[in-house]
Design a protein around this motif. Structure first.
Motif, PDB file in Angstrom:
ATOM      1  N   ALA A  10       0.681  -1.213   0.072  1.00  0.00           N
ATOM      2  CA  ALA A  10       0.059  -0.018   0.154  1.00  0.00           C
ATOM      3  C   ALA A  10       0.748   1.242  -0.073  1.00  0.00           C
ATOM      4  CB  ALA A  10      -0.995   0.273   1.237  1.00  0.00           C
ATOM      5  N   LEU A  11       0.393   2.561   0.070  1.00  0.00           N
ATOM      6  CA  LEU A  11       0.956   3.704   0.125  1.00  0.00           C
ATOM      7  C   LEU A  11       0.353   4.612   1.319  1.00  0.00           C
ATOM      8  CD1 LEU A  11       1.107   5.093  -3.536  1.00  0.00           C
ATOM      9  CD2 LEU A  11       2.964   4.136  -2.175  1.00  0.00           C
ATOM     10  N   ASP A  12       1.584   4.599   2.285  1.00  0.00           N
ATOM     11  CA  ASP A  12       1.040   5.534   3.527  1.00  0.00           C
ATOM     12  C   ASP A  12       2.024   6.532   3.477  1.00  0.00           C
ATOM     13  OD1 ASP A  12       0.305   6.227   5.876  1.00  0.00           O
ATOM     14  OD2 ASP A  12       1.281   4.665   6.971  1.00  0.00           O
ATOM     15  N   ALA A  13       1.685   7.722   3.045  1.00  0.00           N
ATOM     16  CA  ALA A  13       2.736   9.119   2.625  1.00  0.00           C
ATOM     17  C   ALA A  13       3.831   8.540   1.842  1.00  0.00           C
ATOM     18  CB  ALA A  13       3.073   9.304   4.180  1.00  0.00           C
ATOM     19  N   LEU A 254       8.461  11.136  -4.543  1.00  0.00           N
ATOM     20  CA  LEU A 254       7.473  12.241  -4.091  1.00  0.00           C
ATOM     21  C   LEU A 254       6.804  12.605  -5.474  1.00  0.00           C
ATOM     22  CD1 LEU A 254       9.645  14.371  -1.588  1.00  0.00           C
ATOM     23  CD2 LEU A 254       7.447  13.276  -1.129  1.00  0.00           C
ATOM     24  N   GLN A 255       7.492  12.939  -6.465  1.00  0.00           N
ATOM     25  CA  GLN A 255       6.745  12.999  -7.772  1.00  0.00           C
ATOM     26  C   GLN A 255       5.647  12.134  -8.180  1.00  0.00           C
ATOM     27  OE1 GLN A 255       7.132  16.159  -9.416  1.00  0.00           O
ATOM     28  NE2 GLN A 255       8.983  16.852  -7.913  1.00  0.00           N
ATOM     29  N   GLY A 256       6.277  10.869  -7.848  1.00  0.00           N
ATOM     30  CA  GLY A 256       5.162   9.720  -8.178  1.00  0.00           C
ATOM     31  C   GLY A 256       3.855   9.799  -7.323  1.00  0.00           C
ATOM     32  N   LEU A 257       3.985  10.258  -6.218  1.00  0.00           N
ATOM     33  CA  LEU A 257       2.923  10.634  -5.282  1.00  0.00           C
ATOM     34  C   LEU A 257       1.673  11.541  -5.883  1.00  0.00           C
ATOM     35  CD1 LEU A 257       4.063   9.884  -1.842  1.00  0.00           C
ATOM     36  CD2 LEU A 257       3.181   8.124  -3.557  1.00  0.00           C
ATOM     37  N   PRO A 293       1.145  14.725  -0.902  1.00  0.00           N
ATOM     38  CA  PRO A 293       2.147  15.869  -0.942  1.00  0.00           C
ATOM     39  C   PRO A 293       1.771  17.285  -1.582  1.00  0.00           C
ATOM     40  CG  PRO A 293       2.799  14.155  -2.144  1.00  0.00           C
ATOM     41  CD  PRO A 293       1.628  13.668  -1.732  1.00  0.00           C
ATOM     42  N   GLY A 294       1.988  18.384  -0.977  1.00  0.00           N
ATOM     43  CA  GLY A 294       1.801  19.619  -1.447  1.00  0.00           C
ATOM     44  C   GLY A 294       2.885  20.117  -2.085  1.00  0.00           C
ATOM     45  N   GLU A 295       3.242  21.311  -2.582  1.00  0.00           N
ATOM     46  CA  GLU A 295       3.978  21.887  -3.497  1.00  0.00           C
ATOM     47  C   GLU A 295       5.553  21.918  -2.683  1.00  0.00           C
ATOM     48  OE1 GLU A 295       3.875  23.158  -6.470  1.00  0.00           O
ATOM     49  OE2 GLU A 295       2.086  22.816  -6.779  1.00  0.00           O
ATOM     50  N   ILE A 296       5.475  22.166  -1.321  1.00  0.00           N
ATOM     51  CA  ILE A 296       6.719  21.940  -0.611  1.00  0.00           C
ATOM     52  C   ILE A 296       7.337  20.837  -0.639  1.00  0.00           C
ATOM     53  CG2 ILE A 296       5.986  24.104   0.621  1.00  0.00           C
ATOM     54  CD1 ILE A 296       5.610  22.226   3.076  1.00  0.00           C
ATOM     55  N   SER A 297       6.621  19.615  -0.700  1.00  0.00           N
ATOM     56  CA  SER A 297       7.147  18.324  -0.781  1.00  0.00           C
ATOM     57  C   SER A 297       7.587  18.136  -2.053  1.00  0.00           C
ATOM     58  CB  SER A 297       6.143  17.442  -0.341  1.00  0.00           C
ATOM     59  OG  SER A 297       6.003  17.574   1.340  1.00  0.00           O
ATOM     60  N   LEU A 298       6.857  18.423  -3.256  1.00  0.00           N
ATOM     61  CA  LEU A 298       7.185  18.185  -4.370  1.00  0.00           C
ATOM     62  C   LEU A 298       8.370  19.078  -4.972  1.00  0.00           C
ATOM     63  CD1 LEU A 298       3.753  18.178  -6.033  1.00  0.00           C
ATOM     64  CD2 LEU A 298       4.881  16.307  -5.556  1.00  0.00           C
ATOM     65  N   ALA A 299       8.874  20.041  -4.211  1.00  0.00           N
ATOM     66  CA  ALA A 299       9.896  20.788  -4.483  1.00  0.00           C
ATOM     67  C   ALA A 299      11.295  20.145  -3.591  1.00  0.00           C
ATOM     68  CB  ALA A 299       9.689  22.171  -3.926  1.00  0.00           C
ATOM     69  N   ALA A 338       0.276  11.660   8.338  1.00  0.00           N
ATOM     70  CA  ALA A 338       1.136  11.627   6.905  1.00  0.00           C
ATOM     71  C   ALA A 338       2.492  12.530   7.339  1.00  0.00           C
ATOM     72  CB  ALA A 338       0.618  11.730   5.657  1.00  0.00           C
ATOM     73  N   SER A 339       3.688  12.025   6.966  1.00  0.00           N
ATOM     74  CA  SER A 339       4.822  12.952   7.016  1.00  0.00           C
ATOM     75  C   SER A 339       5.645  12.947   5.730  1.00  0.00           C
ATOM     76  CB  SER A 339       5.504  12.561   8.413  1.00  0.00           C
ATOM     77  OG  SER A 339       6.808  13.437   8.330  1.00  0.00           O
ATOM     78  N   TYR A 340       5.757  13.727   5.330  1.00  0.00           N
ATOM     79  CA  TYR A 340       6.704  14.154   3.894  1.00  0.00           C
ATOM     80  C   TYR A 340       7.884  15.007   4.068  1.00  0.00           C
ATOM     81  CZ  TYR A 340       2.232  12.374   1.756  1.00  0.00           C
ATOM     82  OH  TYR A 340       1.285  11.754   1.286  1.00  0.00           O
ATOM     83  N   PRO A 341       8.888  14.602   3.443  1.00  0.00           N
ATOM     84  CA  PRO A 341      10.022  15.650   3.629  1.00  0.00           C
ATOM     85  C   PRO A 341       9.916  16.884   2.621  1.00  0.00           C
ATOM     86  CG  PRO A 341      10.313  13.772   2.031  1.00  0.00           C
ATOM     87  CD  PRO A 341       9.337  13.429   2.776  1.00  0.00           C
ATOM     88  N   ALA A 342      10.352  18.046   3.211  1.00  0.00           N
ATOM     89  CA  ALA A 342      10.036  19.276   2.535  1.00  0.00           C
ATOM     90  C   ALA A 342      11.322  19.992   2.619  1.00  0.00           C
ATOM     91  CB  ALA A 342       8.765  19.806   3.362  1.00  0.00           C
ATOM     92  N   ARG A 343      12.643  19.576   2.211  1.00  0.00           N
ATOM     93  CA  ARG A 343      13.751  20.381   2.193  1.00  0.00           C
ATOM     94  C   ARG A 343      13.698  21.158   0.897  1.00  0.00           C
ATOM     95  NH1 ARG A 343      16.302  21.640   6.573  1.00  0.00           N
ATOM     96  NH2 ARG A 343      16.345  19.457   7.545  1.00  0.00           N
TER      97      ARG A 343
END
Length: 507
Positions: A10-13, A254-257, A293-299, A338-343
């Protein structure tokens, strides 16, 4: 056999936990029951699987009670990725497939009514999870998804275009026909990025752009319309060092999500996102159900450019504060977290006032007609805590037409990028992270200005009323300037230049 067990994910974040797909056939009233906290998309698999099996000439037990359990039961499951393992489980439970062979694979894929396999989101995340788990299983995916997953080294990925291809590979004994191994797609020619050479004049802004690229510092440019703020921002990606494999995989996952998916042509390129100023807080930081994920994670690992910064909703801008500080965003909802990287590297641009012409009369001949209250209200849309987190704040002045036409061509991006790469290597060799990512302990250990520089910045911070965060960010910028010059430690000149890049907004 009447029971078949297969593996999927499955996908969880950004995680991809393992899911056991258990299919049981029993006597009783004919039915097709799917349990295990399945979303609507997963429950609709019953109709897709039934049609795909019948159309492919495979047996479907119309006279049996079919029960499909997706374990663990408390893990939410979404999308059509479980179509393929459910269909194979029904065929295996009917005794048509080699049960021992099923344990060597993990399956994911959406089925068409004709049995064709369609791509699924998060293929790179699935392969990364398989590698992190140290599993020796083979991952079976639809063609497009398989080629994306093949970018992850050390994972055996096989491609299958149709349900019958997978069934043929799982036939008992010598009847099995192996699936072809997926190969990472040949990367097309990279698009040419905008070159810094095209920017005439604005020497101070170019210098700040080089500093920002070297230390991964956030940047705010303030200037009248047409002064070159957006033009400069779009040329920052060409100055950044290339991504290493771990950064590229994290970005691809991240882009794949996202709804647009991962484009293999962008493999290894630092992402550059530029959302419109009408974007909501959810669009910027992520959210929804299930959270995406939002724009900050996609970036992540790249640049987030926010043009017309004060025009963004206040709630959206304030939501950037924590990610700018810790490089991560945690989305907490009633049912899920859900937790995503956003560096990301924030680059923002704004006008100094509502009309935009404050302080530019000498160059443009256009007077500012805004009242002092209107200017204060406009600039007040940016809160102090948000500005405090932006390392570099620079005024980009308007240039007179005669000076603009007479200015020579600028230095090409390739030459600046070479200096940036050398200085970034010095920082990484010393501390392992870019200067902007230094924590308090790293700041004390690796940023040690000489005595004169310390006295200078202490006096300046006291006079300007800086917070501790502002002081630390100025020291990080001074460390980056010193790296560009190859200095062992920041001196007075480096600190003085860093102070110039934290000026208040005009007006």
């Amino acid at each position: 056999m009447s029971l078949a067990v297969l593996s999927s994910r499955a996908l969880d974040a950004l995680e991809a936990p393992e899911v056991r797909v258990e299919v049981h056939l029993a006597n009783g009233l004919p039915s097709f029951t799917l349990v295990g906290l399945a979303d609507t998309e997963v429950k609709e698999a019953r109709e897709r699987v039934r049609a795909a099996l019948v159309h492919s000439g495979l047996p479907f037990p119309h006279n049996k009670r079919i029960t499909v359990n997706l374990a663990p039961a408390d893990l939410p499951k979404e999308s059509g990725r479980f179509d393929l393992p459910i269909a194979l489980g029904i065929v295996a439970a009917a005794g048509e497939l080699d049960a021992a062979a099923l344990a060597r694979f993990e399956f994911a894929g959406e089925l068409s009514l004709a049995g064709d396999l369609r791509p699924v989101r998060g293929a790179v995340a699935l392969a990364l999870a398989l590698r992190r788990a140290g599993s020796t299983r083979t991952l079976v995916l639809p063609p497009d998804s398989a080629e994306q997953a093949a970018l992850v080294q050390g994972v055996d990925v096989r491609r299958a275009a149709h349900l019958l291809d997978v069934v043929a590979a799982l036939r008992p004994g010598d009847a099995a026909v192996p699936l072809p191994r997926a190969q990472a797609l040949t990367l097309p020619a990279r698009p040419a990025l905008p070159d810094l050479r095209e920017v005439r004049g604005q020497g101070a802004a170019k210098r700040v752009l080089e500093i920002a690229a070297t230390g991964a510092h956030s940047l705010l440019m303030v200037g009248s319309p047409g002064s070159g703020k957006s033009m400069l921002a779009h040329r920052l990606p060409a100055l950044l060092p290339p991504m290493d494999e771990d950064e590229a995989l994290a970005s691809a996952a991240l882009q794949g999500l996202s709804s647009s998916g991962f484009n293999v042509a962008h493999w290894g390129l630092r992402p550059a996102r530029a959302p419109h100023h009408s974007a909501s807080a959810v669009a910027l930081v992520g959210g929804g159900s299930p959270p995406k994920p939002g724009e900050i994670s996609l970036a992540h690992g790249g640049v987030l450019f926010l043009d017309e910064l004060p025009e963004f909703p206040r709630a959206a801008l304030e939501a950037l504060r924590e990610p700018l500080e810790n490089g991560r965003i945690t989305l907490s909802r009633a049912g899920r977290q859900a937790s995503y990287p956003a560096r990301f590297q924030l680059v923002a641009a704004m006008n100094p006032c509502p009309c935009g012409w404050l302080g530019s009369f000498a160059a443009t001949g256009k007077p500012c007609r805004c009242t002092a209250q209107a200017i204060a209200r406009y600039q007040g849309r940016l809160s102090g805590p948000l500005l405090d987190r932006i390392d570099l704040q620079l005024e980009v002045p308007a240039v007179k037409p005669a000076e603009l036409l007479a200015a020579p061509g600028g230095e090409p991006s390739a030459a600046v990028a070479q200096r940036v790469a050398l200085a970034r290597e010095r920082a990484l060799a010393r501390q392992g992270v870019p200067n902007a990512e230094l924590d308090a302990a790293g700041l004390d250990q690796h940023v040690r200005p000489d005595a004169a520089a310390l006295r200078f910045i202490e006096q300046a911070a006291t006079r300007l009323g800086w917070s501790g965060r502002s002081l630390h960010r100025a020291l990080k910028v001074a460390r980056t300037i010193a790296d560009l010059e190859g200095a062992e430690q920041p001196g007075v000149a480096h600190v003085a230049e860093a102070l110039q890049y934290r000026r208040a907004l005009p007006g």
